[in-house]
Design a protein around this motif. Structure first.
Motif, PDB file in Angstrom:
ATOM      1  N   ASN A 125      15.757 -67.038  14.311  1.00 17.64           N
ATOM      2  CA  ASN A 125      14.380 -67.258  13.872  1.00 17.64           C
ATOM      3  C   ASN A 125      14.007 -66.442  12.639  1.00 17.64           C
ATOM      4  O   ASN A 125      12.883 -66.555  12.143  1.00 17.64           O
ATOM      5  CB  ASN A 125      13.414 -66.916  15.000  1.00 17.64           C
ATOM      6  CG  ASN A 125      13.427 -67.942  16.117  1.00 17.64           C
ATOM      7  OD1 ASN A 125      12.754 -68.966  16.048  1.00 17.64           O
ATOM      8  ND2 ASN A 125      14.219 -67.675  17.158  1.00 17.64           N
ATOM      9  N   GLY A 126      14.946 -65.612  12.165  1.00 17.72           N
ATOM     10  CA  GLY A 126      14.666 -64.820  10.977  1.00 17.72           C
ATOM     11  C   GLY A 126      13.620 -63.746  11.196  1.00 17.72           C
ATOM     12  O   GLY A 126      12.886 -63.390  10.265  1.00 17.72           O
ATOM     13  N   TRP A 127      13.539 -63.217  12.429  1.00 25.45           N
ATOM     14  CA  TRP A 127      12.543 -62.178  12.720  1.00 25.45           C
ATOM     15  C   TRP A 127      13.014 -60.828  12.190  1.00 25.45           C
ATOM     16  O   TRP A 127      14.200 -60.611  11.936  1.00 25.45           O
ATOM     17  CB  TRP A 127      12.314 -62.060  14.231  1.00 25.45           C
ATOM     18  CG  TRP A 127      11.707 -63.292  14.845  1.00 25.45           C
ATOM     19  CD1 TRP A 127      10.941 -64.227  14.228  1.00 25.45           C
ATOM     20  CD2 TRP A 127      11.853 -63.713  16.198  1.00 25.45           C
ATOM     21  NE1 TRP A 127      10.577 -65.212  15.094  1.00 25.45           N
ATOM     22  CE2 TRP A 127      11.120 -64.923  16.331  1.00 25.45           C
ATOM     23  CE3 TRP A 127      12.519 -63.206  17.314  1.00 25.45           C
ATOM     24  CZ2 TRP A 127      11.043 -65.621  17.531  1.00 25.45           C
ATOM     25  CZ3 TRP A 127      12.428 -63.883  18.508  1.00 25.45           C
ATOM     26  CH2 TRP A 127      11.704 -65.080  18.619  1.00 25.45           C
ATOM     27  N   GLN A 128      12.058 -59.924  12.072  1.00 24.51           N
ATOM     28  CA  GLN A 128      12.393 -58.561  11.675  1.00 24.51           C
ATOM     29  C   GLN A 128      13.194 -57.877  12.784  1.00 24.51           C
ATOM     30  O   GLN A 128      13.104 -58.255  13.957  1.00 24.51           O
ATOM     31  CB  GLN A 128      11.121 -57.753  11.393  1.00 24.51           C
ATOM     32  CG  GLN A 128      10.356 -58.221  10.166  1.00 24.51           C
ATOM     33  CD  GLN A 128       9.120 -57.373   9.911  1.00 24.51           C
ATOM     34  OE1 GLN A 128       8.801 -56.472  10.682  1.00 24.51           O
ATOM     35  NE2 GLN A 128       8.431 -57.660   8.813  1.00 24.51           N
ATOM     36  N   ALA A 129      13.954 -56.865  12.388  1.00 27.28           N
ATOM     37  CA  ALA A 129      14.783 -56.145  13.356  1.00 27.28           C
ATOM     38  C   ALA A 129      13.921 -55.564  14.476  1.00 27.28           C
ATOM     39  O   ALA A 129      12.894 -54.932  14.231  1.00 27.28           O
ATOM     40  CB  ALA A 129      15.550 -55.026  12.657  1.00 27.28           C
ATOM     41  N   GLY A 130      14.331 -55.813  15.703  1.00 25.42           N
ATOM     42  CA  GLY A 130      13.621 -55.284  16.868  1.00 25.42           C
ATOM     43  C   GLY A 130      12.633 -56.247  17.477  1.00 25.42           C
ATOM     44  O   GLY A 130      12.243 -56.094  18.643  1.00 25.42           O
ATOM     45  N   GLN A 131      12.205 -57.266  16.709  1.00 26.49           N
ATOM     46  CA  GLN A 131      11.217 -58.203  17.249  1.00 26.49           C
ATOM     47  C   GLN A 131      11.793 -59.059  18.367  1.00 26.49           C
ATOM     48  O   GLN A 131      11.091 -59.411  19.312  1.00 26.49           O
ATOM     49  CB  GLN A 131      10.679 -59.105  16.134  1.00 26.49           C
ATOM     50  CG  GLN A 131       9.650 -58.438  15.245  1.00 26.49           C
ATOM     51  CD  GLN A 131       8.957 -59.434  14.326  1.00 26.49           C
ATOM     52  OE1 GLN A 131       9.494 -60.515  14.034  1.00 26.49           O
ATOM     53  NE2 GLN A 131       7.772 -59.071  13.859  1.00 26.49           N
ATOM     54  N   GLY A 132      13.064 -59.390  18.256  1.00 29.33           N
ATOM     55  CA  GLY A 132      13.678 -60.218  19.283  1.00 29.33           C
ATOM     56  C   GLY A 132      13.673 -59.516  20.632  1.00 29.33           C
ATOM     57  O   GLY A 132      13.279 -60.099  21.654  1.00 29.33           O
ATOM     58  N   LYS A 133      14.105 -58.258  20.649  1.00 32.37           N
ATOM     59  CA  LYS A 133      14.139 -57.502  21.899  1.00 32.37           C
ATOM     60  C   LYS A 133      12.738 -57.355  22.476  1.00 32.37           C
ATOM     61  O   LYS A 133      12.527 -57.526  23.690  1.00 32.37           O
ATOM     62  CB  LYS A 133      14.748 -56.125  21.655  1.00 32.37           C
ATOM     63  CG  LYS A 133      14.777 -55.239  22.888  1.00 32.37           C
ATOM     64  CD  LYS A 133      15.389 -53.882  22.578  1.00 32.37           C
ATOM     65  CE  LYS A 133      15.340 -52.971  23.801  1.00 32.37           C
ATOM     66  NZ  LYS A 133      15.914 -51.634  23.513  1.00 32.37           N
ATOM     67  N   GLN A 134      11.775 -57.061  21.624  1.00 33.95           N
ATOM     68  CA  GLN A 134      10.406 -56.874  22.098  1.00 33.95           C
ATOM     69  C   GLN A 134       9.869 -58.144  22.749  1.00 33.95           C
ATOM     70  O   GLN A 134       9.290 -58.106  23.838  1.00 33.95           O
ATOM     71  CB  GLN A 134       9.513 -56.459  20.927  1.00 33.95           C
ATOM     72  CG  GLN A 134       8.073 -56.177  21.324  1.00 33.95           C
ATOM     73  CD  GLN A 134       7.199 -55.892  20.116  1.00 33.95           C
ATOM     74  OE1 GLN A 134       7.262 -56.603  19.109  1.00 33.95           O
ATOM     75  NE2 GLN A 134       6.392 -54.851  20.205  1.00 33.95           N
ATOM     76  N   ARG A 135      10.091 -59.296  22.106  1.00 32.79           N
ATOM     77  CA  ARG A 135       9.562 -60.556  22.636  1.00 32.79           C
ATOM     78  C   ARG A 135      10.267 -60.957  23.928  1.00 32.79           C
ATOM     79  O   ARG A 135       9.628 -61.390  24.887  1.00 32.79           O
ATOM     80  CB  ARG A 135       9.711 -61.662  21.592  1.00 32.79           C
ATOM     81  CG  ARG A 135       8.855 -61.446  20.360  1.00 32.79           C
ATOM     82  CD  ARG A 135       8.847 -62.679  19.480  1.00 32.79           C
ATOM     83  NE  ARG A 135       8.118 -62.449  18.241  1.00 32.79           N
ATOM     84  CZ  ARG A 135       7.708 -63.422  17.429  1.00 32.79           C
ATOM     85  NH1 ARG A 135       7.974 -64.688  17.730  1.00 32.79           N
ATOM     86  NH2 ARG A 135       7.055 -63.138  16.321  1.00 32.79           N
ATOM     87  N   VAL A 136      11.570 -60.822  23.949  1.00 30.78           N
ATOM     88  CA  VAL A 136      12.331 -61.217  25.137  1.00 30.78           C
ATOM     89  C   VAL A 136      11.922 -60.379  26.344  1.00 30.78           C
ATOM     90  O   VAL A 136      11.657 -60.908  27.434  1.00 30.78           O
ATOM     91  CB  VAL A 136      13.847 -61.094  24.864  1.00 30.78           C
ATOM     92  CG1 VAL A 136      14.641 -61.181  26.170  1.00 30.78           C
ATOM     93  CG2 VAL A 136      14.302 -62.180  23.902  1.00 30.78           C
ATOM     94  N   MET A 137      11.872 -59.077  26.171  1.00 33.96           N
ATOM     95  CA  MET A 137      11.550 -58.200  27.296  1.00 33.96           C
ATOM     96  C   MET A 137      10.117 -58.419  27.779  1.00 33.96           C
ATOM     97  O   MET A 137       9.847 -58.407  28.986  1.00 33.96           O
ATOM     98  CB  MET A 137      11.754 -56.731  26.907  1.00 33.96           C
ATOM     99  CG  MET A 137      13.193 -56.373  26.549  1.00 33.96           C
ATOM    100  SD  MET A 137      14.366 -56.781  27.881  1.00 33.96           S
ATOM    101  CE  MET A 137      15.909 -56.224  27.159  1.00 33.96           C
ATOM    102  N   ARG A 138       9.196 -58.647  26.851  1.00 41.20           N
ATOM    103  CA  ARG A 138       7.808 -58.880  27.244  1.00 41.20           C
ATOM    104  C   ARG A 138       7.672 -60.176  28.036  1.00 41.20           C
ATOM    105  O   ARG A 138       6.950 -60.234  29.034  1.00 41.20           O
ATOM    106  CB  ARG A 138       6.911 -58.930  26.013  1.00 41.20           C
ATOM    107  CG  ARG A 138       6.616 -57.568  25.405  1.00 41.20           C
ATOM    108  CD  ARG A 138       5.700 -57.683  24.217  1.00 41.20           C
ATOM    109  NE  ARG A 138       4.419 -58.288  24.572  1.00 41.20           N
ATOM    110  CZ  ARG A 138       3.438 -58.497  23.701  1.00 41.20           C
ATOM    111  NH1 ARG A 138       3.608 -58.166  22.427  1.00 41.20           N
ATOM    112  NH2 ARG A 138       2.310 -59.042  24.083  1.00 41.20           N
TER     113      ARG A 138
END
Length: 558
Positions: A495-508
């Motif tokens: 999705n071309g997200w900034q570093a760390g955004q993927g982990k934050q969204r998945v865990m939330r």
């Protein structure tokens, strides 16, 4: 009708004799005790006492007084006594003595001498020491320091009521004018006239030395001569307290600041009885956060047993009151979180402040979390007792799951949530996500869910992970967390997200599905606690709820 003890005391006062032996120094021996010189106490082992009245539950201020006396005795190699002051018969509360003894025991404050563990200065209950007070009162009357007042008590009460209404002081007769000679006194006594015994207060300024407040000069007293023995024959606090502290060889008195105005009277009594006084240290009052006096009227808890009933650890409560009005900085480690033994090592009466201490409950909650964690990490009996209370809290909230709450299961839950609940009782609330279905309809849950475009694929990935995990992997928090983080990185790149955004969204989004709470243990920990079966059930239910919401939103407006 007077009790036997009260009648005995009255007879002793009227006839000038001491009653049967109920104290260490009855009769003539009591008088010899009163005449001990100051030299007799030089080099004596420090002896301190905690002397509560059984008139209600143990106040936080009382717990601190008990603690500071205990610490002083332990650090100085002295002895700590517990004395029950029950002479104010009208205020006694049934069961309060047992309650305060139970609180002291829970807090680990064990006296060296007490009603249940007597030494050579017993009895340790004032109602059993009446002959001692009678002997002291006889001496004061004989030496001219006290007198019998036969003025009707009702008249005195009427005067006080009139003073209250008019706010004007009613002139009292000169005390010499109301004191009969001995012959007249005996005639009035024979007639059955009631009387009180009053102390002739010296009318002069008094300079006192206090271990906390330093040197204080009190102006001469203009108050009425205080009553030492009431008309029912029972001694007042002032007489019984001074007599007992001397007879029990108390060397240091650590008590609340509220008794500081009474110190000139007590010193005058010591002088009149020809007794060397102990050293005094008056401890600052405890106040509410807003500076008002700490009392039941101000709301909230003021009694130690109320905090213990709410699940606060005794060690944390002691730690809390120890910090109020005492500076502990500079001790080894310089840490506010202290065990009782650490308090003994670091205590100094020189560090007690005369500034009044305010009650900050946030500090108590912090200390309690720290002490719970300490117990759990150290293991042993303390940890077992904590886990037992946690099991009671969990089983009380969800009795249907009681049979599943084995010791290992409870420990797993407690370790997972530790640091979040303030008390052991709150563990049940913090761990409720394990026992009740989430409410995905709340505003908190809706905010936590985030982007609806990624919600379904994230939950399906979590389902796949739970399905393929072996039994060992399903219990491995690190393996589960690493697998989810790998998926988050791939989603982030796609999705071309900034570093760390993927982990934050998945865990939330997984947290939303499993708990619908924004705070709690890590997702890996939650999955381990739930186990594969419950995790699958929650993930499927969350997907169904999301699909239902989407269908409802897609319906045309009527």
């Amino acid at each position: 009708m007077l009790t036997f003890g009260a009648a005995l005391a009255r007879r002793c006062l009227r006839q000038g004799v001491a009653g049967p032996s109920t104290g260490r120094c009855p009769g003539a021996s009591a008088r010899r005790c009163m005449h001990d010189s100051a030299d007799a106490r030089a080099g004596q082992t420090p002896r301190v006492r905690f002397a509560p009245s059984p008139t209600g539950a143990l106040h936080l201020g009382g717990l601190r007084t008990a603690l500071f006396n205990y610490l002083f005795a332990r650090q100085s190699g002295g002895r700590w006594l517990l004395r029950i002051e029950d002479t104010d018969r009208s205020r006694l509360v049934e069961g309060s003595q047992e309650s305060l003894l139970r609180v002291l025991a829970l807090c680990g404050l064990t006296p060296d001498e007490s009603p249940s563990a007597p030494g050579d200065c017993g009895p340790y209950v004032q109602s059993e020491r009446l002959s001692l007070y009678a002997a002291a009162c006889e001496q004061l009357i004989r030496d001219g320091h006290a007198y019998r007042d036969f003025q009707p008590e009702a008249a005195t009460l009427a005067e006080k009521e009139a003073e209250r209404k008019t706010k004007k002081k009613t002139p009292r007769p000169n005390r010499d004018a109301i004191v009969p000679d001995e012959e007249e006194a005996q005639r009035l006594i024979a007639e059955g006239r009631p009387f009180v015994v009053r102390f002739r207060v010296p009318r002069k300024p008094t300079t006192i030395q206090d271990m906390v407040y330093g040197s204080i000069t009190m102006p001469k007293s203009h108050a009425d001569d205080p009553v030492l023995v009431k008309s029912d024959g029972w001694p007042t606090y002032h007489l019984a307290n001074v007599v007992d502290d001397h007879a029990m060889r108390i060397t240091h008195v650590l008590r609340g600041e509220e008794w500081l105005p009474s110190l000139p009277l007590h010193l005058a009594l010591y002088e009149a009885l020809r007794c060397p006084p102990p050293a005094f240290a008056h401890l600052p009052l405890l106040m509410n956060k807003d500076g008002s006096k700490l009392s039941k009227r101000s709301g909230g808890h003021v009694n130690a047993q109320d905090y213990l009933a709410e699940g606060y650890e005794p060690e944390a409560l002691l730690n809390f009151v120890a910090l109020m009005g005492c500076n502990w900085h500079g001790r080894e480690g310089d840490n506010e979180v202290m065990s009782l033994s650490e308090m003994v090592d670091g205590f100094s009466i020189a560090n007690v402040s005369h500034a009044r201490a305010k009650l900050h409950l946030d500090k108590l909650r912090f200390l309690n979390r720290q002490h719970m964690a300490r117990k759990l990490e150290r293991g042993g009996e303390a940890a077992a007792e904590l886990l037992s209370r946690a099991r009671q809290a969990l089983a009380g909230r969800w009795p249907e799951a009681k049979e599943l709450m084995t010791q290992s299961r409870v420990e797993q839950i407690v370790r997972a949530v530790m640091g979040r609940p303030d008390t052991v009782n709150e563990i049940a609330d913090t761990a409720s996500f394990l026992f009740e279905a989430p409410d995905w309809s709340t505003s908190e849950a809706a905010k936590l869910r985030g982007d609806p475009e990624t919600y379904t694929p994230v939950l399906h990935t979590a389902l796949d992970l739970v399905e393929v995990a072996s039994e060992a992997q399903a219990r491995d928090e690190l393996w589960l967390t690493t697998a989810l983080e790998d998926f988050a990185l791939r989603l982030e790149a796609a999705n071309g997200w900034q570093a760390g955004q993927g982990k934050q969204r998945v865990m939330r989004q997984i947290r939303h599905a499993l708990t619908a709470r924004s705070r709690g243990p890590s997702i890996g920990t939650v999955l381990v606690l739930m186990g594969p079966a419950l995790a699958r059930e929650r993930l499927h239910a969350a997907l169904d709820h999301f699909a239902s919401e989407a269908s409802t939103a897609a319906l045309p407006e009527q």
